[in-house]
Design an enzyme around this catalytic site. Structure first.
Site, mmCIF file in Angstrom:
data_model
loop_
_atom_site.group_PDB
_atom_site.id
_atom_site.type_symbol
_atom_site.label_atom_id
_atom_site.label_comp_id
_atom_site.label_asym_id
_atom_site.label_seq_id
_atom_site.Cartn_x
_atom_site.Cartn_y
_atom_site.Cartn_z
ATOM 1 N N SER A 27 -20.577 55.026 55.429
ATOM 2 C CA SER A 27 -21.363 55.735 54.419
ATOM 3 C C SER A 27 -21.769 57.131 54.851
ATOM 4 O O SER A 27 -20.925 58.001 54.983
ATOM 5 C CB SER A 27 -22.579 54.880 54.063
ATOM 6 O OG SER A 27 -23.303 55.459 53.020
ATOM 7 N N ASP A 32 -22.509 61.182 49.139
ATOM 8 C CA ASP A 32 -22.474 60.859 50.575
ATOM 9 C C ASP A 32 -21.020 60.509 50.942
ATOM 10 O O ASP A 32 -20.109 60.750 50.152
ATOM 11 C CB ASP A 32 -23.445 59.708 50.896
ATOM 12 C CG ASP A 32 -22.982 58.385 50.322
ATOM 13 O OD1 ASP A 32 -22.332 58.409 49.251
ATOM 14 O OD2 ASP A 32 -23.247 57.337 50.931
ATOM 15 N N ASP A 51 -19.218 57.792 51.116
ATOM 16 C CA ASP A 51 -18.424 56.809 50.376
ATOM 17 C C ASP A 51 -18.725 56.823 48.884
ATOM 18 O O ASP A 51 -18.321 55.917 48.153
ATOM 19 C CB ASP A 51 -18.597 55.399 50.962
ATOM 20 C CG ASP A 51 -20.023 54.901 50.880
ATOM 21 O OD1 ASP A 51 -20.953 55.736 50.838
ATOM 22 O OD2 ASP A 51 -20.231 53.670 50.841
ATOM 23 N N ASP A 84 -21.329 56.313 47.030
ATOM 24 C CA ASP A 84 -22.207 55.392 46.306
ATOM 25 C C ASP A 84 -23.586 56.020 46.082
ATOM 26 O O ASP A 84 -24.478 55.390 45.531
ATOM 27 C CB ASP A 84 -22.304 54.015 47.001
ATOM 28 C CG ASP A 84 -22.931 54.076 48.368
ATOM 29 O OD1 ASP A 84 -23.130 55.194 48.899
ATOM 30 O OD2 ASP A 84 -23.215 53.001 48.933
HETATM 31 MG MG MG Z 1 -23.027 55.365 50.969
#
Ligand code: MG
Length: 445
Positions: free
Chosen positions: A97, A235, A237, A239
């Site tokens: 992440s 960020d 990834d 999400d």
């Molecule tokens: Mg993330």
């Protein structure tokens, strides 16, 4: 038995704390947990170590008798979507992440596209400790590849009408996998998109991956220089999403969540907003305006999903810019947050700063103090005693509720630190509350 899972899956320094052998063991444990059969989706971000771990998890899963469907490089919401879309029995995402490039992580997903609940993570930990079950050579799983990104993009476009206004948007995906989806989607919805940090590079040279103000100075500057309507950052990834207004001001994650909720829940009967103890009181204002209510949980994605499963809900979110649309995916959805924010903006026809002013202002101060992990629970007990004259919420750490604001002190699940959040109607009061928290915290340590 060592605790493998933090607030968001397993994380560690590549080849030191998290090795291909560990990841193999996690894959074998998941296969064992699934009864040594079934189909598992595997996605990964673009870290330098992610392909290595994709191979390791695939080896573990197939050694345990599961078939594997590899999506290759995808944002986390696409892995969640693909797990359900291809009717997989589980999913695995290789990502750390927002952590620096030398980290990586493994996160498990349920067949419905939700992250594993804590209880199932504990079951995996137990299997790792005793060793997973390898199958007979005839039962070793198959490996196939599938494209999850195209059906994901089609599904988002299907549920999103084209925008009426031609918005100029600067998108900053931090050289990471968000670049595969967000710029393209916004263009298809009618935006003029300017991308920065848009080449995929696992060393993440453009900026640090966490979408926090200190890492978004180039984005803010580009929005102003290009006279764009807004900026959007993810960020590592995708999400999480943070928005920058037309003046280069960075909106906080819970503010974005509140604005999106206000738009997304309009017309819903008694909407239920699921959030954590760390988000702004502005969510209470939104719920009040919509005639709904707010349920507050501990911090972390599994907590929000857990509360949704218990009591239902229409939207969920955290203070860090991760929003869940329960009628879409059971995953923190940075890409859909960007789309929904644009939708809200398009409906309003106003500037981002004006849209932001449609909700009452709050000021937040976030600080952190280092504290060795083994001292955390003792320190917390001392703090509770010190604040015992005030109204306390012990859902997660300690939330001290004052007449004109609140203070939250909680131990991080991933780092040897305490986080200290304060919010109030004025900046000076928020500073004052945060300083009080830091003072008490330091003396307790
Ligand atoms: Mg993330």
């Amino acid at each position: 038995m060592p605790k493998l899972f933090g607030t968001f899956g397993v994380r560690g320094l590549v080849n030191l704390e998290l090795t291909p052998k560990n990841v193999f063991d996690l894959g074998l444990a998941l296969a064992t947990h699934l009864g040594n059969k079934g189909l598992v989706a595997v996605g990964r971000d673009n870290r330098t170590s992610s392909e290595m771990f994709e191979h390791a998890i695939t080896a573990g899963l197939t050694a345990g008798g599961c078939d594997v469907l590899q999506f290759g490089m995808v944002p986390t919401p696409v892995l969640s979507f693909g797990t359900r879309h291809f009717s997989c029995d589980a999913g695995v995402m290789i990502t750390a992440s927002h952590n620096p490039p030398e980290y990586n992580g493994v996160k498990f997903w349920d067949r419905d596209g939700a992250g594993f609940e804590r209880e199932r993570e504990r079951m995996i930990e137990k299997i790792v400790a005793r060793g997973g079950k390898r199958v007979d050579w005839k039962k070793i799983g198959e490996v196939n590849q599938a494209d999850a990104l195209e059906p994901y993009i089609r599904a988002v476009l299907k549920r999103t009408p084209k925008f009426e206004h031609k918005w100029k948007v600067v998108v900053d995906c931090a050289n990471a996998v968000g670049n595969l989806a967000t710029p393209r989607l916004l263009r298809k919805l009618g935006c003029k998109v300017i991308s920065i940090n848009s080449q995929l590079d696992g060393t993440f040279p453009g900026r640090k991956l966490e979408p926090v103000p200190e890492n978004l100075t180039l984005l803010a500057k580009t929005v102003v220089d290009q006279e764009a309507d807004l900026g959007i950052a993810h960020d590592g990834d995708a999400d999480r999403t943070i928005v920058v207004d037309e003046k280069g001001e960075i909106l906080t994650g819970d503010r974005i969540f509140a604005l999106v909720a206000m738009h997304h829940l309009k017309g819903k009967k008694r909407p239920r907003i699921v959030t954590t103890v760390a988000t702004s009181s502005v969510l209470d204002d939104v719920a009040k305006r919509l005639g709904g209510n707010v349920a507050r949980t501990k911090v972390g994605e599994p907590e929000i999903i857990g509360e949704y499963r218990k009591g239902g809900g229409d939207i969920g979110g955290e203070e860090n810019g991760g929003v869940f649309f329960f009628d879409w995916l059971f995953c923190r959805e940075g890409i859909m947050t960007a789309v929904k924010f644009m939708e809200a903006l398009d409906r309003s026809g106003e500037s981002v700063s004006k849209l932001n002013k449609s909700l009452p202002p709050y000021f937040q101060v976030k600080k952190r103090v280092e504290c060795p992990n083994h001292l955390k629970s003792k320190v917390l007990n001392v703090l509770v005693k010190r604040f015992k004259k005030h109204r306390l919420d012990r859902t997660d750490g300690v939330r001290v509720i004052f007449k004109d604001g609140w203070l939250l002190i909680r131990p991080s699940g991933t780092e040897p630190i305490f986080r200290c959040f304060a919010e109030a109607k004025t900046r000076s009061r928020a500073e004052e509350l945060a300083n009080l928290g830091i003072r008490e915290l330091k003396s307790a340590i």
